[in-house]
Write a protein that holds these residues in place. Structure first.
Motif, PDB file in Angstrom:
ATOM      1  N   THR B 271       2.336   9.143 -16.409  1.00  0.00           N
ATOM      2  CA  THR B 271       1.617   8.047 -15.407  1.00  0.00           C
ATOM      3  C   THR B 271       0.958   6.787 -16.306  1.00  0.00           C
ATOM      4  O   THR B 271       0.393   7.296 -17.214  1.00  0.00           O
ATOM      5  CB  THR B 271       0.486   8.913 -14.396  1.00  0.00           C
ATOM      6  N   LYS B 272       0.552   5.994 -15.411  1.00  0.00           N
ATOM      7  CA  LYS B 272      -0.394   4.973 -16.148  1.00  0.00           C
ATOM      8  C   LYS B 272      -1.786   5.671 -15.829  1.00  0.00           C
ATOM      9  O   LYS B 272      -1.894   6.360 -14.826  1.00  0.00           O
ATOM     10  CB  LYS B 272      -0.342   3.568 -15.287  1.00  0.00           C
ATOM     11  N   GLY B 273      -2.652   5.275 -16.397  1.00  0.00           N
ATOM     12  CA  GLY B 273      -4.194   5.804 -16.618  1.00  0.00           C
ATOM     13  C   GLY B 273      -4.696   5.604 -14.841  1.00  0.00           C
ATOM     14  O   GLY B 273      -5.591   6.379 -14.538  1.00  0.00           O
ATOM     15  N   GLU B 274      -4.397   4.197 -14.302  1.00  0.00           N
ATOM     16  CA  GLU B 274      -4.950   4.178 -13.122  1.00  0.00           C
ATOM     17  C   GLU B 274      -4.575   5.541 -12.119  1.00  0.00           C
ATOM     18  O   GLU B 274      -5.489   5.466 -10.814  1.00  0.00           O
ATOM     19  CB  GLU B 274      -4.351   3.022 -12.401  1.00  0.00           C
ATOM     20  N   TYR B 275      -3.659   5.937 -12.386  1.00  0.00           N
ATOM     21  CA  TYR B 275      -3.455   7.259 -11.376  1.00  0.00           C
ATOM     22  C   TYR B 275      -3.791   8.426 -11.653  1.00  0.00           C
ATOM     23  O   TYR B 275      -3.455   9.583 -11.201  1.00  0.00           O
ATOM     24  CB  TYR B 275      -1.810   7.192 -11.017  1.00  0.00           C
ATOM     25  N   PHE B 276      -4.491   8.484 -12.742  1.00  0.00           N
ATOM     26  CA  PHE B 276      -5.016   9.717 -13.598  1.00  0.00           C
ATOM     27  C   PHE B 276      -6.519  10.017 -13.136  1.00  0.00           C
ATOM     28  O   PHE B 276      -7.307   8.932 -13.778  1.00  0.00           O
ATOM     29  CB  PHE B 276      -4.533   9.774 -14.933  1.00  0.00           C
ATOM     30  N   ASN B 277      -6.997  10.760 -12.434  1.00  0.00           N
ATOM     31  CA  ASN B 277      -8.471  10.863 -12.197  1.00  0.00           C
ATOM     32  C   ASN B 277      -9.025  11.430 -13.328  1.00  0.00           C
ATOM     33  O   ASN B 277      -8.920  12.683 -13.647  1.00  0.00           O
ATOM     34  CB  ASN B 277      -8.415  11.730 -10.926  1.00  0.00           C
ATOM     35  N   THR B 278     -10.034  10.838 -13.648  1.00  0.00           N
ATOM     36  CA  THR B 278     -10.749  11.209 -15.062  1.00  0.00           C
ATOM     37  C   THR B 278     -12.037  11.888 -14.680  1.00  0.00           C
ATOM     38  O   THR B 278     -12.682  12.327 -15.689  1.00  0.00           O
ATOM     39  CB  THR B 278     -11.052   9.993 -15.870  1.00  0.00           C
ATOM     40  N   SER B 279     -12.243  12.367 -13.504  1.00  0.00           N
ATOM     41  CA  SER B 279     -13.662  12.880 -13.189  1.00  0.00           C
ATOM     42  C   SER B 279     -13.676  14.251 -13.895  1.00  0.00           C
ATOM     43  O   SER B 279     -14.840  14.703 -14.316  1.00  0.00           O
ATOM     44  CB  SER B 279     -13.781  13.199 -11.495  1.00  0.00           C
ATOM     45  N   LYS B 280     -12.694  14.887 -13.966  1.00  0.00           N
ATOM     46  CA  LYS B 280     -12.863  16.169 -14.872  1.00  0.00           C
ATOM     47  C   LYS B 280     -12.659  16.392 -16.289  1.00  0.00           C
ATOM     48  O   LYS B 280     -13.131  17.108 -17.061  1.00  0.00           O
ATOM     49  CB  LYS B 280     -11.490  17.321 -14.378  1.00  0.00           C
ATOM     50  N   ILE B 281     -12.385  14.952 -16.808  1.00  0.00           N
ATOM     51  CA  ILE B 281     -12.309  14.876 -18.246  1.00  0.00           C
ATOM     52  C   ILE B 281     -13.415  13.884 -18.718  1.00  0.00           C
ATOM     53  O   ILE B 281     -13.581  13.463 -20.095  1.00  0.00           O
ATOM     54  CB  ILE B 281     -10.838  14.640 -18.772  1.00  0.00           C
ATOM     55  N   ARG B 282     -13.987  13.142 -17.904  1.00  0.00           N
ATOM     56  CA  ARG B 282     -14.946  12.135 -18.392  1.00  0.00           C
ATOM     57  C   ARG B 282     -15.947  12.429 -19.353  1.00  0.00           C
ATOM     58  O   ARG B 282     -16.300  11.678 -20.526  1.00  0.00           O
ATOM     59  CB  ARG B 282     -15.774  11.527 -17.032  1.00  0.00           C
ATOM     60  N   ALA B 283     -16.532  13.551 -19.157  1.00  0.00           N
ATOM     61  CA  ALA B 283     -17.414  14.001 -20.221  1.00  0.00           C
ATOM     62  C   ALA B 283     -16.912  14.218 -21.839  1.00  0.00           C
ATOM     63  O   ALA B 283     -17.510  14.280 -22.552  1.00  0.00           O
ATOM     64  CB  ALA B 283     -17.914  15.465 -19.811  1.00  0.00           C
ATOM     65  N   PHE B 284     -15.425  14.317 -21.705  1.00  0.00           N
ATOM     66  CA  PHE B 284     -15.097  14.623 -23.062  1.00  0.00           C
ATOM     67  C   PHE B 284     -14.386  13.190 -23.577  1.00  0.00           C
ATOM     68  O   PHE B 284     -13.838  13.425 -24.615  1.00  0.00           O
ATOM     69  CB  PHE B 284     -13.966  15.743 -22.966  1.00  0.00           C
TER      70      PHE B 284
END
Lengths: 203, 415
Positions: B271-284
């Motif tokens: 997937t392209k990044g725009e379809y990947f929700n980063t809310s769970k990994i933003r901290a890392f």
């Protein structure tokens, strides 16, 4: 004499080329040669970024894994500067691996003293005095907060520009300059204090 | 000030080059271990595709097993060809009288070979009138069970004139009784048939044989395997995945069935990044960075539940359609992130594996059309192209996994 040096350099170049070719083909023997030859060099780079010695060793090993995995991307020509190119390429990988490690820990400062067993003990001579001085200077670098330490290492010692530092760390150029300035202030204070103490002792 | 800085910088550069650090901690074995681990992962991914061919061996083992079992059963198979006997089925009320009144003598009319599983022979003495032979009776709650003995019809006087016939200690009784491996259930029919003995026996036999050979089987089970292509928001497909599992079904009606299953899936996606929700990994993630693209794979347990309708059925083929809903229990997700700094365009690759599982119950809708071929004794071979559409985001990146593929299954009616 010059001829011997020339032949020796040729031999070293040929040997290095053989090792590099072997590493490109994932030959374990050549990989091991490369690892043992440049381990100390890489550890000294990483240890300036990573506070703890054991963590620095792990980061170096991770770095070498990246080196061996991406050896096919190493573009080189067989010239007298081959070793410099190789060392520069490995230095970049080691720095990035160290920064990745610091980023994982969110650049949190580490506490605790460094064990004396991690330092090499020279015999008592003039050279060893200089080594002691260098050791103390590096210890002072390591005492800096991680964000200041990283910028100082990258700019002053590893020669990256503020733009490159900003891109690598994901900060602004202004932040990079500010961190560098703060690091210098702290280190200058320490050096001045040490000079004062030396002057007092000599009186 | 600048000169002071320059001097200081030069001093630190020299210090960084020549400081006395102990560098004897090299451990080549550790590096080899890490390299081997990565190579094994890459090798396994390559062999993933080769292992898919093994799926074709599964139906062969099923077929072989069926043929071996059938060979054993055929020795004890029911013979449908029943010869008309002379006498009717026994009347229990007249049993004792009959036995007393019958004269001794061999059985002149050979009993029909009424072969139930266990090959129980039911010889009938022509001298008897409208009776059969009963060795022993066991009264059950609903029906009377009559033991039919296995015997050689050439032996005379076994059935009614032997004084020790009903004596359990007699050698005849023991021999015959011990030779009975099966008990044939004869419900009330036994007592109501009088006028047409052979037809009665035949009808009883038919019923019994039909009960044994064609039971009303509603439950079926099978194994299913498939090749799977997964994409996110109709982007490019990374690598083909697969799944393998078991299937259980219940026929609620002639044309309607409910099916459930359990399968182990492996899915690959991009997937392209725009379809990947980063809310769970933003901290890392590195500060001020974005994800450009993600290549991922996931191993999961899938629990499908569907309703199947048979559109057209012939003696050999069946066309069907099914719709259902699946639950995904994601075991392990692995992602290769390509993230970048928007300001500079510089990019990094980063690999991360998440061993913790996440459950997504009733999260995927499945639509399928099936073509089933009856494979005689083996079972049914079903080819079923399908499509799975997500109802919500799943996994670390809350991605919408869309899958399509072909299910190949072999099912068999169980009971």
């Amino acid at each position: 004499m010059a001829a011997c040096v020339f032949i020796y350099n040729l031999y070293r170049l040929e040997f290095l080329h053989t090792i590099i070719n072997g590493c490109v083909q994932n030959n374990p023997k050549d990989q091991k040669h490369l690892y043992e030859r440049y381990y100390g060099y890489c550890l000294k780079i990483v240890f300036r970024y990573i506070y703890r010695y054991d963590k620095a060793v792990d980061v170096v090993n991770d770095g070498f894994v990246k080196v061996f995995r991406s050896f096919s991307k190493f573009e080189y020509k067989v010239t007298e500067h081959l070793e410099m190119m190789l060392m520069g390429w490995m230095r970049t990988i080691m720095i990035h691996t160290a920064i990745d490690h610091l980023r994982k820990n969110n650049f949190i400062p580490e506490i605790g003293d460094l064990s004396e067993s991690i330092w090499m003990h020279e015999d008592k001579s003039q050279a060893s005095d200089q080594a002691l001085l260098y050791k103390e200077l590096v210890k002072e670098i390591k005492k800096l907060p991680p964000s200041y330490r990283t910028v100082f290492n990258m700019y002053v010692i590893d020669g990256l520009s503020h733009q490159e530092i900003a891109d690598t760390l994901g900060i602004s150029i202004g932040t990079s300059k500010s961190n560098l300035s703060k690091a210098r202030v702290i280190l200058q204070k320490i050096i001045k204090n040490n000079d004062k103490q030396m002057n007092i002792c000599s009186l | 000030m600048q000169s002071v800085n320059d001097d200081m910088d030069e001093l630190f550069r020299k210090a960084a080059k020549d400081y006395p650090l102990e560098t004897g901690s090299a451990d080549w074995d550790k590096v080899v271990g890490q390299l081997s681990k990565r190579e094994r992962q890459l090798l396994f991914r390559r062999y993933d595709k080769k292992l898919l061919w093994l799926l074709l061996l599964i139906p062969f083992s099923f077929i072989c097993n069926e043929y071996f079992v059938d060979a054993d059963q055929s020795r004890m198979a029911v013979n449908k060809n029943i010869k008309a006997p002379n006498k009717s089925v026994a009347d229990k009320n007249s049993l004792s009288k009959t036995n007393k009144n019958n004269k001794a003598g061999p059985a002149t009319n050979v009993a029909p070979k009424f072969k139930a599983p266990g090959s129980a022979l039911y010889p009938i003495n022509s001298n008897e009138q409208q009776t059969g032979r009963v060795v022993s009776k066991r009264n059950t709650k609903q029906t009377e069970e009559t033991a039919v003995f296995l015997t050689d019809h050439t032996e005379p006087g076994l059935f009614h004139n032997d004084p020790g016939f009903y004596n359990k200690t007699s050698p005849y009784f023991k021999r015959n009784y011990t030779q009975i491996p099966y008990v044939v259930k004869y419900p009330s029919l036994m007592h109501s048939v009088k006028a047409q003995p052979h037809q009665a026996i035949a009808s009883v036999a038919d019923k019994e044989s039909s009960r044994w050979e064609k039971p009303d089987k509603r439950f079926y089970a099978g194994i299913v395997g498939s090749l799977d292509a997964t994409s996110i928001q109709f982007q490019r497909i990374d690598n083909p995945g697969y799944d393998i599992g078991i299937l259980l079904g219940y026929k609620i009606h002639k044309k309607w069935s409910i099916e459930a299953g359990l399968s182990l899936d492996k899915k690959y996606y991009y997937t392209k990044g725009e379809y990947f929700n980063t809310s769970k990994i933003r901290a890392f993630m590195p500060p001020n960075s974005e994800i450009a693209s993600v290549n991922g794979n996931c191993q999961m347990w899938e629990i499908p539940l569907s309703l199947r309708y048979e559109l057209k059925t012939t003696s050999k083929h069946t066309l069907s359609a099914s719709a259902g809903i699946s639950s995904y229990l994601m075991n392990r997700e692995s992602y290769n992130y390509l993230y970048y700094y928007p300001a500079s365009g510089q990019s990094w690759e980063y690999y991360k594996s998440y061993p913790s599982s996440s459950k997504h119950l009733f999260s995927v809708v499945q639509l399928a059309a099936g073509y089933t071929v009856k494979l005689h004794k083996v079972g049914d071979l079903r080819l079923e192209p399908y499509m799975k559409l997500p109802l919500k985001g799943m996994g670390v990146g809350s991605i919408h996994l869309q899958s399509a593929g072909l299910h190949v299954s072999i099912t068999k009616q169980v009971f």
